[in-house]
Design a protein around this motif. Sequence first.
Motif, short mmCIF file in Angstrom:
data_model
loop_
_atom_site.label_atom_id
_atom_site.label_comp_id
_atom_site.label_asym_id
_atom_site.label_seq_id
_atom_site.Cartn_x
_atom_site.Cartn_y
_atom_site.Cartn_z
N GLY A 16 -8.74 8.89 -4.26
CA GLY A 16 -9.63 8.03 -3.50
C GLY A 16 -9.94 8.45 -2.09
N GLY A 17 -9.55 9.65 -1.70
CA GLY A 17 -9.89 10.10 -0.36
C GLY A 17 -9.07 9.42 0.71
N THR A 18 -9.60 9.42 1.91
CA THR A 18 -8.84 8.94 3.07
C THR A 18 -9.14 7.52 3.47
OG1 THR A 18 -10.51 9.83 4.58
CG2 THR A 18 -8.67 11.28 3.99
N ALA A 19 -10.18 6.90 2.90
CA ALA A 19 -10.55 5.55 3.34
C ALA A 19 -11.26 4.80 2.22
CB ALA A 19 -11.47 5.62 4.57
N PHE A 20 -11.07 3.47 2.21
CA PHE A 20 -11.85 2.61 1.33
C PHE A 20 -13.25 2.43 1.92
CE2 PHE A 20 -7.58 0.88 0.13
CZ PHE A 20 -7.67 1.09 -1.24
N PRO A 21 -14.26 2.26 1.08
CA PRO A 21 -15.61 1.98 1.59
C PRO A 21 -15.83 0.49 1.85
CG PRO A 21 -15.71 2.28 -0.78
CD PRO A 21 -14.27 2.52 -0.38
N PHE A 22 -14.78 -0.21 2.21
CA PHE A 22 -14.84 -1.62 2.56
C PHE A 22 -13.59 -1.93 3.37
CE2 PHE A 22 -12.77 -1.19 -1.53
CZ PHE A 22 -11.63 -1.96 -1.41
N ALA A 23 -13.60 -3.08 4.05
CA ALA A 23 -12.46 -3.49 4.85
C ALA A 23 -11.59 -4.46 4.06
CB ALA A 23 -12.92 -4.16 6.14
N LEU A 24 -10.27 -4.33 4.19
CA LEU A 24 -9.34 -5.25 3.55
C LEU A 24 -8.99 -6.37 4.50
CD1 LEU A 24 -9.05 -2.54 1.85
CD2 LEU A 24 -6.80 -3.41 1.23
N SER A 25 -8.38 -7.42 3.97
CA SER A 25 -8.00 -8.57 4.78
C SER A 25 -6.81 -8.24 5.67
CB SER A 25 -7.65 -9.76 3.88
OG SER A 25 -6.44 -9.50 3.19
N PRO A 26 -6.53 -9.05 6.68
CA PRO A 26 -5.39 -8.78 7.57
C PRO A 26 -4.06 -8.69 6.84
CG PRO A 26 -6.83 -10.43 8.54
CD PRO A 26 -7.34 -10.20 7.16
N GLY A 27 -3.92 -9.38 5.72
CA GLY A 27 -2.67 -9.32 4.98
C GLY A 27 -2.38 -7.96 4.38
N PHE A 28 -3.40 -7.11 4.33
CA PHE A 28 -3.24 -5.74 3.82
C PHE A 28 -3.41 -4.72 4.94
CE2 PHE A 28 -3.95 -8.01 -0.10
CZ PHE A 28 -3.21 -7.31 -1.04
N ALA A 29 -3.11 -5.11 6.16
CA ALA A 29 -3.32 -4.23 7.30
C ALA A 29 -2.54 -2.92 7.17
CB ALA A 29 -2.93 -4.93 8.60
N ASP A 30 -1.38 -2.98 6.54
CA ASP A 30 -0.55 -1.78 6.40
C ASP A 30 -0.84 -1.01 5.11
OD1 ASP A 30 1.06 -1.98 8.82
OD2 ASP A 30 1.90 -3.78 7.89
N PHE A 31 -1.85 -1.44 4.38
CA PHE A 31 -2.23 -0.80 3.11
C PHE A 31 -3.73 -0.59 3.06
CE2 PHE A 31 1.52 -3.45 2.64
CZ PHE A 31 2.47 -2.52 2.20
N ALA A 32 -4.31 -0.22 4.18
CA ALA A 32 -5.76 -0.23 4.34
C ALA A 32 -6.42 1.08 3.93
CB ALA A 32 -6.12 -0.55 5.79
N THR A 33 -5.67 2.06 3.49
CA THR A 33 -6.24 3.30 2.96
C THR A 33 -5.78 3.46 1.51
OG1 THR A 33 -4.37 4.76 3.52
CG2 THR A 33 -6.02 4.34 5.26
N PRO A 34 -6.48 4.25 0.72
CA PRO A 34 -6.04 4.44 -0.67
C PRO A 34 -4.60 4.91 -0.79
CG PRO A 34 -8.29 5.21 -0.42
CD PRO A 34 -7.81 4.87 0.97
N ALA A 35 -4.18 5.82 0.08
CA ALA A 35 -2.81 6.33 0.00
C ALA A 35 -1.80 5.22 0.31
CB ALA A 35 -2.63 7.50 0.97
N GLN A 36 -2.10 4.40 1.30
CA GLN A 36 -1.21 3.29 1.63
C GLN A 36 -1.23 2.22 0.54
OE1 GLN A 36 -3.11 2.37 5.35
NE2 GLN A 36 -1.58 3.48 6.57
N PHE A 37 -2.42 1.94 0.00
CA PHE A 37 -2.54 0.94 -1.04
C PHE A 37 -1.81 1.37 -2.31
CE2 PHE A 37 -4.71 -1.83 -4.11
CZ PHE A 37 -4.77 -3.03 -3.41
N ALA A 38 -1.72 2.67 -2.52
CA ALA A 38 -0.97 3.18 -3.68
C ALA A 38 0.50 2.76 -3.60
CB ALA A 38 -1.09 4.70 -3.74
N LYS A 39 1.03 2.63 -2.40
CA LYS A 39 2.42 2.17 -2.25
C LYS A 39 2.55 0.70 -2.64
CE LYS A 39 3.56 5.52 1.37
NZ LYS A 39 4.09 5.71 2.74
N PHE A 40 1.53 -0.09 -2.34
CA PHE A 40 1.51 -1.48 -2.80
C PHE A 40 1.42 -1.51 -4.33
CE2 PHE A 40 -1.49 -4.90 -4.15
CZ PHE A 40 -0.63 -5.98 -3.99
N ASN A 41 0.59 -0.66 -4.89
CA ASN A 41 0.47 -0.55 -6.34
C ASN A 41 1.83 -0.25 -6.98
OD1 ASN A 41 0.29 1.45 -8.72
ND2 ASN A 41 -1.79 0.65 -8.73
#
Length: 462
Positions: A209-234
Motif C-alpha cells: 500500500g505504499g507510504t500513505a493512505f489516500p484518505f485521513a483516518l480518525s484521531p483514534g487511529f493516529a498511531d496507525f495512519a499509514t499502511p505500514a502502521q495499520f498493518a500492525k493493527f491488522n
Amino acid sequence: MTTMRILSTRVTSLIATVAVLLFADACKDLIVPDYNNPGLDDLINNPTPTKIAQASQGLLVGTRVGIGEQNGYISLLGIVGRESYNFDPADPRFITEMLVGPLDGGSPAFGGNLFAAPYRNIRNANILLGAVDKVVGLSTSQKSAVQGFAKTIQALDYLNVINTRDDLGAPIDVNIGPTADPAPIVTKAAVFTQIATLLDDGLTALNAGGTAFPFALSPGFADFATPAQFAKFNRALKARVEAYRGNYAAALTALGGSFLDTNEALTFGAYQSYSTGSGDTPNALFDPSGRAILAHPSILTDAETQPGGALDARALAKVAHLPAPHTVQGITTDLVFTIYNSNTAPITIIRNEELILLRAEARYFTSDVTGALTDINFIRTNSGGLAPRGPFLNQSDFVTELLKQRRYSLLFEGGHRWIDTRRFGLLSTLPKALPTHTIPSRFPFPEAECLARVPAPSQGCT
C-alpha cells in the motif's frame, strides 16, 4: 425482510456524517470536500478519488455504530458479563431481559441487537472494494492501501457479530440480491476462517500500500495512519482471533507483527473516536451520575490488594463510589464507572495491554510457561500495582490468573469478561444478584432474520 436483504436495499450512503466523525476537534486538521449524502450509485458507477476517500472514512463511522450506546456492544456485553448494570428508569428490559432473560430476538434494542449494523458496514466495504477496482486517479499502491484497510474493517465487524452469536454461527455472504434467498448461516468456525482470511488478505494489500493512505483516518487511529502502521493493527486483531480459535502458534506469529511493546504505554492502541459536533455521536457510556450505567459491586470485592494494602490500581482507577447505593428490582450497587470521563472519551478497539495478555495466553498454551509468567507479572506490577506471583500450579491456576488480569485490565471496554469466561467454559462462575437471574451464552438472531427463514428457521430463532 431478512437482514441480508435489508443490507441490499437500505445502504443509502457511505456515510453522510463522515466529515463530522473525523472529528469535531480534529476537523481543523483535514481538508474535506462536500460530504452531503454521497450516493452509492454514484460511487459504484462513477468512482473518483474523493468518493473513495469519503467511503473509506465512512467505514470508520460504520464500525463505530452500536458500540458506545447505552444499549450498545460495550454496555450489553458488560451486563451479561457482570461488569455493569443499567438502571435506566425508562426501560426495565436492561434487567428483565438482560439479567433475568431470556434474550429475545424480537427485541431489536436488546436480544436482537448488535447484528444489522456490522453487516451494513461489511456491505459498504464490499461496495467500496468494487469501486476501487474501477477508479481512475489512484495509483496501484493507493488502491492496495484502501483494499487492505477495508478488509481489516470488515474483519473487525465480523468479529463483533460472532462474539455475540457464538455457536449459532452467522451469515458471511453480504452480496446477495434483494430478492434472493437469505444468506446461509455458517458455523462459528467458518466465520472465524472468513475473519482470518480477510485479515491475511488485508495484510498483503497493506504491505503493497505504499507510504500513505489516500484518505485521513480518525484521531483514534493516529498511531496507525499509514499502511505500514495499520498493518500492525491488522496483526493485533489477527492475534485476538487466533487466540479465540485456540491457534496459539499463529497468535504468537501475529503478535510478532503487531504493535506489542513492553516499552510502550499500555494504553497505546486503536480507538473509536467520539465528539459532540453537530450530527456526530457522543460516547453515551459517560454517565458519572450513575443514573443508568453503574458498575458491578464485585469489581471491588474481588480485587486483590497491593503490597501497601490498597486495592488493585485498575479497580481504583476505573470505578468510584456513589454518594449512596442504588437499588432497582432487588439489585444494589454503589459503584459508577470512571473509565469514560467525558462524552467525547474514546473507546478501545485493541491496545498494548491486551496484546501482552494475549501473548501470556499463547505462550502458556505453547509450553512457554516461563514466558507466560513473565507477561502476567508485567501486567500485575505495571497495571495493577500488585506483587508478582509465583509459578502456576497447573492449567486451571493459569486460566484463573489470566482471566483475572484480563478482567481488570480490559474492564468495560469490549465485553471481554463475558467472551473470556465463555471461551474457557466458565460462564457458570459469573455472579447472579438473584436466583432468578441467568447467564446467556449468546444472543439470538433478530426476529426479521428468523422470519425470512420460515418454514425452516435456523437454530437461534426463538
